[in-house]
Design a protein around this motif. Structure first.
Motif, PDB file in Angstrom:
ATOM      1  N   PHE A 174       0.828  -1.206   0.000  1.00 16.94           N
ATOM      2  CA  PHE A 174       0.000   0.000   0.000  1.00 16.94           C
ATOM      3  C   PHE A 174       0.866   1.262   0.000  1.00 16.94           C
ATOM      4  O   PHE A 174       0.496   2.269  -0.594  1.00 16.94           O
ATOM      5  CB  PHE A 174      -0.957   0.006   1.204  1.00 16.94           C
ATOM      6  CG  PHE A 174      -2.337  -0.416   0.836  1.00 16.94           C
ATOM      7  CD1 PHE A 174      -2.564  -1.676   0.329  1.00 16.94           C
ATOM      8  CD2 PHE A 174      -3.410   0.463   0.966  1.00 16.94           C
ATOM      9  CE1 PHE A 174      -3.836  -2.071  -0.048  1.00 16.94           C
ATOM     10  CE2 PHE A 174      -4.683   0.088   0.587  1.00 16.94           C
ATOM     11  CZ  PHE A 174      -4.897  -1.185   0.084  1.00 16.94           C
ATOM     12  N   SER A 178       0.534   4.008  -2.908  1.00 23.62           N
ATOM     13  CA  SER A 178       0.276   5.418  -2.602  1.00 23.62           C
ATOM     14  C   SER A 178       1.336   6.308  -3.243  1.00 23.62           C
ATOM     15  O   SER A 178       1.040   7.426  -3.663  1.00 23.62           O
ATOM     16  CB  SER A 178       0.197   5.644  -1.087  1.00 23.62           C
ATOM     17  OG  SER A 178       1.456   5.481  -0.486  1.00 23.62           O
ATOM     18  N   MET A 189       1.457  11.580   4.540  1.00 23.29           N
ATOM     19  CA  MET A 189       0.673  10.614   5.311  1.00 23.29           C
ATOM     20  C   MET A 189       1.577   9.637   6.060  1.00 23.29           C
ATOM     21  O   MET A 189       1.110   8.708   6.693  1.00 23.29           O
ATOM     22  CB  MET A 189      -0.299   9.873   4.403  1.00 23.29           C
ATOM     23  CG  MET A 189      -1.414  10.782   3.927  1.00 23.29           C
ATOM     24  SD  MET A 189      -2.482  10.000   2.716  1.00 23.29           S
ATOM     25  CE  MET A 189      -3.682   9.252   3.798  1.00 23.29           C
ATOM     26  N   GLY A 190       2.883   9.836   5.965  1.00 25.98           N
ATOM     27  CA  GLY A 190       3.797   9.052   6.781  1.00 25.98           C
ATOM     28  C   GLY A 190       4.540   7.946   6.048  1.00 25.98           C
ATOM     29  O   GLY A 190       5.175   7.110   6.677  1.00 25.98           O
ATOM     30  N   VAL A 191       4.473   7.929   4.704  1.00 22.16           N
ATOM     31  CA  VAL A 191       5.196   6.906   3.952  1.00 22.16           C
ATOM     32  C   VAL A 191       6.627   7.377   3.703  1.00 22.16           C
ATOM     33  O   VAL A 191       6.846   8.446   3.129  1.00 22.16           O
ATOM     34  CB  VAL A 191       4.507   6.622   2.593  1.00 22.16           C
ATOM     35  CG1 VAL A 191       5.263   5.539   1.839  1.00 22.16           C
ATOM     36  CG2 VAL A 191       3.063   6.215   2.800  1.00 22.16           C
TER      37      VAL A 191
ATOM     38  N   ASP B  98      -9.839   2.699   0.715  1.00 21.70           N
ATOM     39  CA  ASP B  98      -8.404   2.436   0.681  1.00 21.70           C
ATOM     40  C   ASP B  98      -7.584   3.718   0.727  1.00 21.70           C
ATOM     41  O   ASP B  98      -6.475   3.736   1.270  1.00 21.70           O
ATOM     42  CB  ASP B  98      -8.036   1.604  -0.553  1.00 21.70           C
ATOM     43  CG  ASP B  98      -8.367   0.131  -0.372  1.00 21.70           C
ATOM     44  OD1 ASP B  98      -8.762  -0.237   0.756  1.00 21.70           O
ATOM     45  OD2 ASP B  98      -8.237  -0.641  -1.332  1.00 21.70           O
ATOM     46  N   ASN B  99      -8.128   4.787   0.148  1.00 23.01           N
ATOM     47  CA  ASN B  99      -7.486   6.098   0.283  1.00 23.01           C
ATOM     48  C   ASN B  99      -7.260   6.427   1.745  1.00 23.01           C
ATOM     49  O   ASN B  99      -6.178   6.830   2.154  1.00 23.01           O
ATOM     50  CB  ASN B  99      -8.389   7.178  -0.321  1.00 23.01           C
ATOM     51  CG  ASN B  99      -7.964   7.592  -1.702  1.00 23.01           C
ATOM     52  OD1 ASN B  99      -7.167   8.507  -1.853  1.00 23.01           O
ATOM     53  ND2 ASN B  99      -8.484   6.925  -2.710  1.00 23.01           N
ATOM     54  N   VAL B 100      -8.308   6.245   2.517  1.00 24.36           N
ATOM     55  CA  VAL B 100      -8.252   6.590   3.931  1.00 24.36           C
ATOM     56  C   VAL B 100      -7.401   5.562   4.689  1.00 24.36           C
ATOM     57  O   VAL B 100      -6.682   5.902   5.633  1.00 24.36           O
ATOM     58  CB  VAL B 100      -9.666   6.686   4.522  1.00 24.36           C
ATOM     59  CG1 VAL B 100      -9.619   7.092   5.984  1.00 24.36           C
ATOM     60  CG2 VAL B 100     -10.501   7.689   3.725  1.00 24.36           C
ATOM     61  N   VAL B 102      -4.715   4.206   3.790  1.00 23.91           N
ATOM     62  CA  VAL B 102      -3.297   4.571   3.730  1.00 23.91           C
ATOM     63  C   VAL B 102      -2.921   5.432   4.937  1.00 23.91           C
ATOM     64  O   VAL B 102      -1.890   5.225   5.572  1.00 23.91           O
ATOM     65  CB  VAL B 102      -2.963   5.309   2.411  1.00 23.91           C
ATOM     66  CG1 VAL B 102      -1.538   5.843   2.430  1.00 23.91           C
ATOM     67  CG2 VAL B 102      -3.136   4.377   1.220  1.00 23.91           C
ATOM     68  N   GLY B 103      -3.807   6.378   5.277  1.00 21.99           N
ATOM     69  CA  GLY B 103      -3.563   7.197   6.459  1.00 21.99           C
ATOM     70  C   GLY B 103      -3.499   6.378   7.727  1.00 21.99           C
ATOM     71  O   GLY B 103      -2.664   6.603   8.601  1.00 21.99           O
ATOM     72  N   ARG B 119      -8.526  -0.793   7.281  1.00 25.56           N
ATOM     73  CA  ARG B 119      -9.771  -0.534   6.546  1.00 25.56           C
ATOM     74  C   ARG B 119     -10.929  -0.289   7.512  1.00 25.56           C
ATOM     75  O   ARG B 119     -11.798   0.543   7.245  1.00 25.56           O
ATOM     76  CB  ARG B 119     -10.097  -1.723   5.630  1.00 25.56           C
ATOM     77  CG  ARG B 119      -9.233  -1.753   4.383  1.00 25.56           C
ATOM     78  CD  ARG B 119      -9.845  -2.649   3.315  1.00 25.56           C
ATOM     79  NE  ARG B 119      -9.086  -2.546   2.070  1.00 25.56           N
ATOM     80  CZ  ARG B 119      -8.462  -3.568   1.491  1.00 25.56           C
ATOM     81  NH1 ARG B 119      -8.518  -4.762   2.035  1.00 25.56           N
ATOM     82  NH2 ARG B 119      -7.797  -3.397   0.374  1.00 25.56           N
ATOM     83  N   LYS B 154      -8.768  11.302   5.157  1.00 22.91           N
ATOM     84  CA  LYS B 154      -7.412  10.774   5.000  1.00 22.91           C
ATOM     85  C   LYS B 154      -6.498  11.313   6.091  1.00 22.91           C
ATOM     86  O   LYS B 154      -5.713  10.575   6.690  1.00 22.91           O
ATOM     87  CB  LYS B 154      -6.847  11.162   3.632  1.00 22.91           C
ATOM     88  CG  LYS B 154      -7.309  10.285   2.513  1.00 22.91           C
ATOM     89  CD  LYS B 154      -6.966  10.880   1.156  1.00 22.91           C
ATOM     90  CE  LYS B 154      -5.498  10.801   0.831  1.00 22.91           C
ATOM     91  NZ  LYS B 154      -5.183  11.396  -0.475  1.00 22.91           N
TER      92      LYS B 154
END
Lengths: 316, 244
Positions: A174, A178, A189-191, B98-100, B102-103, B119, B154
């Motif tokens: 993921f 992203s 977002m922390g990646v 899935d967008n969210v 990632v956060g 999720r 997000k």
């Protein structure tokens, strides 16, 4: 049953493919080896190109390093084949980290151009290295055992695919996705984008190099031009994109379909094969830019509209 | 009230242009600080400097007592600074949930390690911003207002202690603005400190505990929203000087 099918089908296909050499003709086995190697290359490219969104033209360097790592270890140092593969794999990881750090800072076209140059440079360097046989290349000890090469190539493809399968449903994967979708958003977002990209590049490199090792021992002759061949890199990309980049099975399907098409064309109408092959790709990119996997998923619901919608969405 | 964020002498130069000039301020714990100013005043630049998307030319950023101005963006996110983008940055090829996710997977303290947990958390935040009904659609199928909500979800899924909101209400109608204001108030009730950039004056006046005004990269006023909006310098900055 419908729900269980996706879980049963892949292992079933693997078993059938694994049993194939005991039934098929030598020609089919030869075709199988080269297709399995190409599928592995395409699947490896999928990690950096399909999942991470970095269109690498440097994967042929990994391939060349795998070929030469194996060849030099076996011919010049008399080491066994598996040690040679290991050497090739290690070389590719070192290369991925050292060159990935500066090159992966570039985005889009710039990344593609920078990696494009790498293969040319490596080919020139290797031509001038004595231990690698210079321009003349190296001849590996002959090993008659197409069955072994076939099973090795299949095993490597399975390993690469399991890795991609893990990517598709893990935190790490993921992170890569992203980055592909929006690198700035991923970072806030922390990646850890740099770290993730380099690992992806190295993973892609290891599988590519191991495939190169198998190829070298199978063909028993290596020389710089063909080891660092950029057209092979283009082939990996075409196969991955044709099948469906960023999917688990797309690149494999792409490799098998396109290899079959080009094989049939080459035997039927040898001189025009290249032209038809190009035509197939153009049509595919225009009408199904997301690849065969996406086509299979959505054609049932949309029918012919699937193609017209793709053409419209891409403003062609 | 302790400060979650302290900014001292923050300056950003873009080869000749001084976008942010020696700006100092602080965001208190649990506070909503509003940041306003005409176009090109340097508001978004400040948000980018705090989130780490840009590096400051000089100045000190202290978050929860720790200097962060040299840390890369992902480290600041892990320390729990979340932001939204004015030009929204959804992951277009992923589903809304899935967008969210990632956060939730990354974000503050490294986030969840497993996809299903992430999720689940994502669905909670989608519900929080009122977007649960679109969770399984593709992000690029969302319209403007829903994209703003997605952007917010997000950032929230990262479990931030400080949330930087860059124009989350721009382009929304009055009803939608009211809805977003309610969401932001709910966010604050969770104990999250907020720095909010907004062009919609009514909204920011209602939301902010304090208001800060930026003009040509410099801070020209700071204080209670009602006082600041009546400040003569602020009026001049927005409407120009009255000619006699």
């Amino acid at each position: 049953m419908r729900k269980a099918l996706p879980w049963i089908l892949p292992p079933l296909v693997v078993v059938i493919l694994a049993a194939l050499p005991w039934f098929a003709s030598p020609t089919i086995i030869q075709f199988g080896i080269s297709t399995l190697i190409l599928a592995t290359l395409s699947q490896s490219w999928n990690i950096i190109g399909g999942y991470t969104g970095y269109a690498s033209f440097g994967n042929s360097v990994f391939y060349g390093l795998g070929i030469y790592g194996t060849a030099v270890a076996m011919v010049q140092f008399g080491l066994p084949f598996w040690v040679g593969m290991l050497v090739g794999g290690l070389l590719s990881v070192v290369f991925a980290v050292l060159l990935g750090l500066p090159v992966l800072r570039l985005r889009g076209h710039y990344f593609a151009i920078a990696t494009l140059a790498l293969a040319q440079v490596m080919s020139a360097i290797v031509s001038n290295v004595q231990v690698a046989g210079g321009n003349q290349g190296l001849v590996l000890p002959l090993f008659r055992g197409d069955k072994m090469f076939y099973e090795l190539a299949l095993g490597l493809l399975v390993l690469a695919t399991l890795t991609v399968f893990w990517l598709s449903r893990s935190r790490f994967g993921f992170g890569l996705i992203s980055i592909r979708e929006d690198e700035d958003a991923a970072a806030v977002m922390g990646v850890n984008t740099t770290y993730y990209k380099v690992i992806a590049f190295a993973l892609s490199g290891v599988f590519t190099a191991l495939a190169g090792g198998i190829h070298a021992y199978w063909i028993t002759f290596v020389e710089p031009e063909s080891a660092f061949d950029i057209t092979l890199n283009v082939k990996m990309i075409i196969m991955a994109v044709f099948g469906g980049p960023g999917s688990v099975f797309g690149p494999i399907v792409g490799a098998f379909v396109l290899q079959s098409v080009s094989e049939i064309l080459a035997t039927k109408i040898s001189s025009l094969a290249g032209l038809f092959f190009g035509l197939v790709i153009v049509v595919a990119v225009v009408f199904m830019p997301k690849g065969l996997i996406d086509l299979r998923k959505r054609i049932g619901r949309l029918g012919w509209r699937y193609f017209t919608r793709n053409v419209k969405e891409n403003r062609l | 009230m302790g400060a979650i964020l302290e900014v001292k002498g923050l300056t950003k130069r873009f080869s000749g242009l001084v976008a942010v000039n020696n700006v100092s301020f602080r965001v208190g714990e649990g506070e909503i600080l509003g940041l306003i100013g005409p176009n090109g005043a340097g508001k978004t630049t400040i948000v980018s400097l705090i989130s780490g998307t840009l590096r400051p030319t000089s100045g000190v950023l202290r978050f929860a007592g720790r200097e962060i101005q040299t840390l890369p963006a992902f480290r600041r996110a892990q320390l729990s600074i979340g932001r939204t983008f004015q030009v929204m940055k959804p992951f277009p090829g992923l589903s809304v949930v899935d967008n969210v996710a990632v956060g939730a997977l990354f974000g503050s303290g490294g986030g969840h390690s497993d996809l299903s947990g992430a999720r689940e958390a994502a669905r909670h935040w989608l519900d929080f911003v009122g977007l649960a009904h679109r969770a399984d659609q593709h992000a690029d199928s969302l319209g403007g207002p829903d994209r703003k909500r997605l952007e917010l979800a997000k950032a929230l899924a990262m479990k931030p202690k400080l949330l930087l909101l860059d124009e989350v209400m721009a382009g929304l109608n009055l009803v939608e603005i009211d809805e977003v204001i309610e969401v932001v108030k709910k966010v604050r009730a969770e104990g999250i400190s907020i720095l909010v950039i907004e062009h919609v004056m009514k909204a920011i006046q209602r939301l902010s505990d304090r208001l800060m005004v930026l003009h040509h990269g410099e801070k020209i006023a700071e204080g209670h929203p009602d006082e600041v909006l009546n400040d003569i310098h602020v009026i001049e900055a927005y409407l120009g000087r009255r000619r006699v």
